[in-house]
Motif scaffolding. Structure first.
Motif, PDB file in Angstrom:
ATOM      1  N   PRO A  76       8.162   4.098 -12.373  1.00 35.01           N
ATOM      2  CA  PRO A  76       6.762   3.958 -11.955  1.00 35.01           C
ATOM      3  C   PRO A  76       6.154   2.689 -12.552  1.00 35.01           C
ATOM      4  O   PRO A  76       6.514   2.282 -13.660  1.00 35.01           O
ATOM      5  CB  PRO A  76       6.077   5.200 -12.539  1.00 35.01           C
ATOM      6  N   LEU A  77       5.246   2.085 -11.803  1.00 33.78           N
ATOM      7  CA  LEU A  77       4.572   0.871 -12.266  1.00 33.78           C
ATOM      8  C   LEU A  77       3.117   1.176 -12.591  1.00 33.78           C
ATOM      9  O   LEU A  77       2.511   2.079 -12.002  1.00 33.78           O
ATOM     10  CB  LEU A  77       4.656  -0.220 -11.197  1.00 33.78           C
ATOM     11  N   ALA A 133       6.451 -14.366 -21.108  1.00 34.26           N
ATOM     12  CA  ALA A 133       5.759 -13.727 -22.230  1.00 34.26           C
ATOM     13  C   ALA A 133       4.603 -12.889 -21.684  1.00 34.26           C
ATOM     14  O   ALA A 133       4.087 -13.156 -20.597  1.00 34.26           O
ATOM     15  CB  ALA A 133       5.228 -14.783 -23.185  1.00 34.26           C
ATOM     16  N   PHE A 134       4.191 -11.880 -22.461  1.00 33.90           N
ATOM     17  CA  PHE A 134       3.022 -11.095 -22.088  1.00 33.90           C
ATOM     18  C   PHE A 134       1.772 -11.889 -22.431  1.00 33.90           C
ATOM     19  O   PHE A 134       1.724 -12.583 -23.450  1.00 33.90           O
ATOM     20  CB  PHE A 134       2.993  -9.757 -22.834  1.00 33.90           C
ATOM     21  N   GLU A 179       1.901  -5.641 -12.424  1.00 28.25           N
ATOM     22  CA  GLU A 179       2.467  -4.296 -12.319  1.00 28.25           C
ATOM     23  C   GLU A 179       3.635  -4.200 -13.296  1.00 28.25           C
ATOM     24  O   GLU A 179       4.643  -4.884 -13.151  1.00 28.25           O
ATOM     25  CB  GLU A 179       2.913  -4.024 -10.886  1.00 28.25           C
ATOM     26  N   LEU A 180       3.470  -3.351 -14.316  1.00 32.90           N
ATOM     27  CA  LEU A 180       4.423  -3.263 -15.420  1.00 32.90           C
ATOM     28  C   LEU A 180       4.949  -1.843 -15.562  1.00 32.90           C
ATOM     29  O   LEU A 180       4.275  -0.880 -15.188  1.00 32.90           O
ATOM     30  CB  LEU A 180       3.735  -3.688 -16.725  1.00 32.90           C
ATOM     31  N   THR A 181       6.137  -1.707 -16.145  1.00 30.79           N
ATOM     32  CA  THR A 181       6.682  -0.378 -16.424  1.00 30.79           C
ATOM     33  C   THR A 181       6.124   0.126 -17.753  1.00 30.79           C
ATOM     34  O   THR A 181       5.602  -0.653 -18.562  1.00 30.79           O
ATOM     35  CB  THR A 181       8.218  -0.420 -16.522  1.00 30.79           C
ATOM     36  N   PRO A 185      -1.566   4.210 -13.043  1.00 30.40           N
ATOM     37  CA  PRO A 185      -0.434   4.144 -12.094  1.00 30.40           C
ATOM     38  C   PRO A 185      -0.778   3.315 -10.860  1.00 30.40           C
ATOM     39  O   PRO A 185      -1.884   3.378 -10.345  1.00 30.40           O
ATOM     40  CB  PRO A 185      -0.193   5.595 -11.703  1.00 30.40           C
ATOM     41  N   VAL A 186       0.192   2.556 -10.409  1.00 28.58           N
ATOM     42  CA  VAL A 186       0.050   1.789  -9.177  1.00 28.58           C
ATOM     43  C   VAL A 186       0.465   2.700  -8.037  1.00 28.58           C
ATOM     44  O   VAL A 186       1.538   3.295  -8.082  1.00 28.58           O
ATOM     45  CB  VAL A 186       0.957   0.526  -9.205  1.00 28.58           C
TER      46      VAL A 186
END
Length: 169
Positions: free
Chosen positions: A107-108, A129-130, A143-145, A162-163
């Motif tokens: 999930p993203l 990098a973040f 969109e990140l895990t 959640p996306v």
């Protein structure tokens, strides 16, 4: 085969003539009944896919791979060994070994931080990098895990949303 059936269902949804509808339904039945008994690829978590690929790369047998605790495990493969403790998971693993598999989609989430300037956590594709940004840029991935968010800073997880997947039909 499933692709053909989906296309026939799409055609079916667009038809109003009863004879055409009956013909398409008959075609769907024929395709289903004549389809070879090919097992579907199971869906496995990413860590299981990594372990499976490692085992195949080491030229292990399926039996050796299923006895994960007897093997020298590296990195996160201990998670796969724990997953294989379950008999149903062993069946899924064997099925994936023999017939291929799909990797489960993680999930993203987006991480929007409470502030006056709408800040968000993003992955900077160019600098790898973040970053926390106040405006959306195309070279950033928003969109990140869960794993990525927590790797940056566990405290940011509480802001994760959640996306929703967009249906691409």
């Amino acid at each position: 085969m499933n692709e053909l059936i989906e296309k026939l269902h799409d055609l079916l949804d667009k038809q109003e003539d009863i004879n055409v509808v009956l013909g398409i339904e008959r075609a769907i039945d024929l395709v289903k009944s004549s389809a070879p008994n090919v097992p579907q690829e199971p869906v496995v978590p990413e860590f299981v896919a990594e372990y499976l690929n490692y085992c195949i790369g080491q030229e292990w047998t399926l039996s050796t791979a299923l006895n994960a605790y007897d093997n020298k495990l590296i990195g996160t493969m201990h998670q796969a060994a724990m997953w294989l403790d379950d008999t149903m998971n062993q069946n899924t693993f064997a099925h994936a070994w023999l017939f291929g598999y799909e990797v489960e989609k993680e999930p993203l989430y987006t991480v929007n931080l409470p502030s006056e300037n709408d800040r968000a956590l993003a992955w900077d594709e160019i600098n790898e990098a973040f970053v926390v940004v106040t405006r959306y840029l195309t070279e950033h991935r928003y969109e990140l895990t869960e794993k990525e968010i927590k790797r940056y800073d566990e405290r940011y997880w509480s802001f994760a949303v959640p996306v929703e997947e967009v249906d691409e039909r």
